[in-house]
Design an enzyme around this catalytic site. Structure first.
Site: not given
Ligand code: GLU
Length: 490
Positions: A260-264
């Site tokens: 997901s976007k949170r990890q990059g």
């Protein structure tokens, strides 16, 4: 034999996620491996989630990645156009088609109008939650006769249309990855098929479109697996032949959670901007959740088409490993025609302030040599500035090992000899660069490491790096003299 037809059906709610690209890729590979067709259809019935420009972005990302689909939506002269015999391919342009089949389901008693207000449904859900039940519609409007419902709508009441699922019926289907699946209708909800604004829900639209577009294989993410029994039931109600199903395991990050976007970076655009080549990204993505027979790792699109099959798609989610992606990408950077590598690198060098656009125009050969010199060390195009920075600006010696080399007793002799050689020529050409060290060795009697390491340290600031003769040629006479003097005058 019926023609194999697959579709990728994204919703225009934002960028193309890397997991979406993998779904598109598997659709494409299977279609091409079976002399079939691939369709790009846009599922935009949820107008609240529509993002301006998303359709264009999806098309451009697929094009960049080399997913050369046959039918559906394309970009031409900056505009979205539709091509193929089964259009329109944008769901919001097909509302009358869905209406026709919703009417048929209503007439046949497979669907009903539901007048329940949002308040009532919210309340019902809350009560069910408190009682520990699965939240689902309680069927209040199931028994309203169709005529009565139509009269109420004619008088201005708002209604949705729901699927009328029979009680306690097993729905069975086969999934190429998951095998045989059975779900009982008692565990399912009377799904809304048409909203009160006349827009179908995903479930209604997907079944109608897949049927009318003659789709033979549905390849999509496993998050759609719970929806499939509803679709299967709809196919039966409408008397249509069902396609084959292939639900793909998710693309996971290194903690085995959904990427997901949170990890990059997760959008295809992000990967493009970071200097992954489409060939590298596609090759690597194909391997996230699928493996070829002999576990080969470098595979072109053509190799992938030749080897792809659903029976080698794994049930477990595929872990997205950036290091492996870098390794695959590095392979394709090594293979890239030099002119392409230069074209991709110029914007990075300009952005980093190392060269100007004007310089790039006038120094094509120099740039070619520059990129030939460093390409072995690149995993991504975005690394070009950091790998070439030592050639620009003043000499910087930060490495301890390089400082030690420059402190050696012989450094004055060595650099003095090199200086003399340089002063005797007009410019540093290939011939000079390739032969000068031999002459210095003869003149000074210094050999091997004692010869090369200090010289490299003096002109690059480092003790390791790419081919020294290339570096000399790239730096040229004046810059080399400047750097040598910088060391000698210290
Ligand atoms: N529109 C769905 C999505 O955005 C497609 C689901 C399907 O392929 O059936 O992922």
């Amino acid at each position: 034999m019926t023609e194999v037809r697959l579709r990728f059906a994204p919703s225009p709610t934002g960028y193309l996620h890397i997991g979406g690209l993998r779904t598109a890729l598997y659709n494409y590979l299977f279609a091409k491996a079976n002399q079939g067709k691939m369709v790009l259809r846009i599922e935009d019935t949820d107008r609240t989630r529509f993002v301006e420009g998303a359709i264009e972005g999806l098309i451009q990302s697929l094009k960049w990645a080399g997913i050369d689909y046959d039918e559906g939506v394309f970009m031409e002269d900056g505009k979205v156009v539709e091509k193929g015999d089964y259009g329109p391919y944008i769901q919001s342009e097909r509302l009358d088609i869905y209406q026709k089949y919703v009417d048929q389901l209503l007439e046949d008693g497979h669907a009903y109008y539901c007048f329940c207000s949002k308040d009532r449904l919210d309340h019902l859900r809350e009560e069910q939650k408190i009682k520990g039940q699965i939240p689902r519609y309680d069927g209040l409007c199931r028994s309203i006769p169709l005529e009565e419902a139509r009269e109420r709508i004619a008088k201005g009441e708002k209604a949705v249309v729901r699927l009328k699922l029979p009680e306690n019926m097993d729905i069975k289907f086969h999934d190429a990855v998951r095998g045989d699946i059975t779900i009982n209708t008692n565990e399912m909800d009377d799904q809304v098929l048409m909203k009160s604004d006349g827009f179908p829900t995903y479930h209604m639209a997907v079944v109608v479109d897949d049927h009318l577009m003659k789709i033979t294989h549905i390849v999509r993410g496993e998050e759609w697996l719970p929806s499939t029994p509803k679709h299967i039931y709809l196919y039966d109600c409408l008397g249509w032949e069902k396609p084959q199903y292939v639900h793909l395991p998710g693309v996971l990050n290194s903690d085995h959670k959904k990427l997901s976007k949170r990890q990059g970076d997760v959008s295809v655009e992000d990967f493009k901007n970071r200097g992954y080549l489409p060939e590298g990204l596609i090759n690597y993505l194909a391997l996230v959740g699928w493996s070829p027979k002999d576990n080969e790792e470098i595979l072109s699109m053509k190799d992938l088409i030749d080897q792809f099959s659903f029976d080698r798609v794994s049930k477990a989610g595929g872990v997205f490993d950036k290091n492996k992606l870098d390794w695959v990408n590095a392979h394709y950077i090594k293979e890239l025609p030099i002119d392409d590598l230069v074209d991709l690198s110029i914007p990075e060098l300009v952005k980093a302030g190392l060269i100007s656009q004007d310089f790039a125009q006038g120094h094509r050969d120099w740039l070619k040599l520059l990129l030939e010199t460093v390409r072995e060390s690149l995993s991504r195009i975005e690394e070009v500035p950091e790998k070439t920075a030592f050639l620009f600006g003043d000499l910087e010696v930060t490495e301890e090992e390089a400082k030690d080399q420059l402190a050696s007793d012989q450094i004055k002799d060595l650099l003095g000899a090199l200086k003399e050689e340089l002063e005797a020529v007009d410019q540093v050409d290939e011939e000079f660069a390739k032969t000068v060290m031999k002459r210095i060795q003869k003149k000074t009697g210094i050999k091997g490491k004692g010869l090369y390491m200090p010289t490299r340290a003096a002109i690059t600031g480092n003790v390791h790096g790419p081919e020294l003769s290339n570096i000399m040629e790239l730096l040229g006479k004046d810059k080399m003299l400047e750097r040598i003097n910088q060391i000698l005058n210290k």
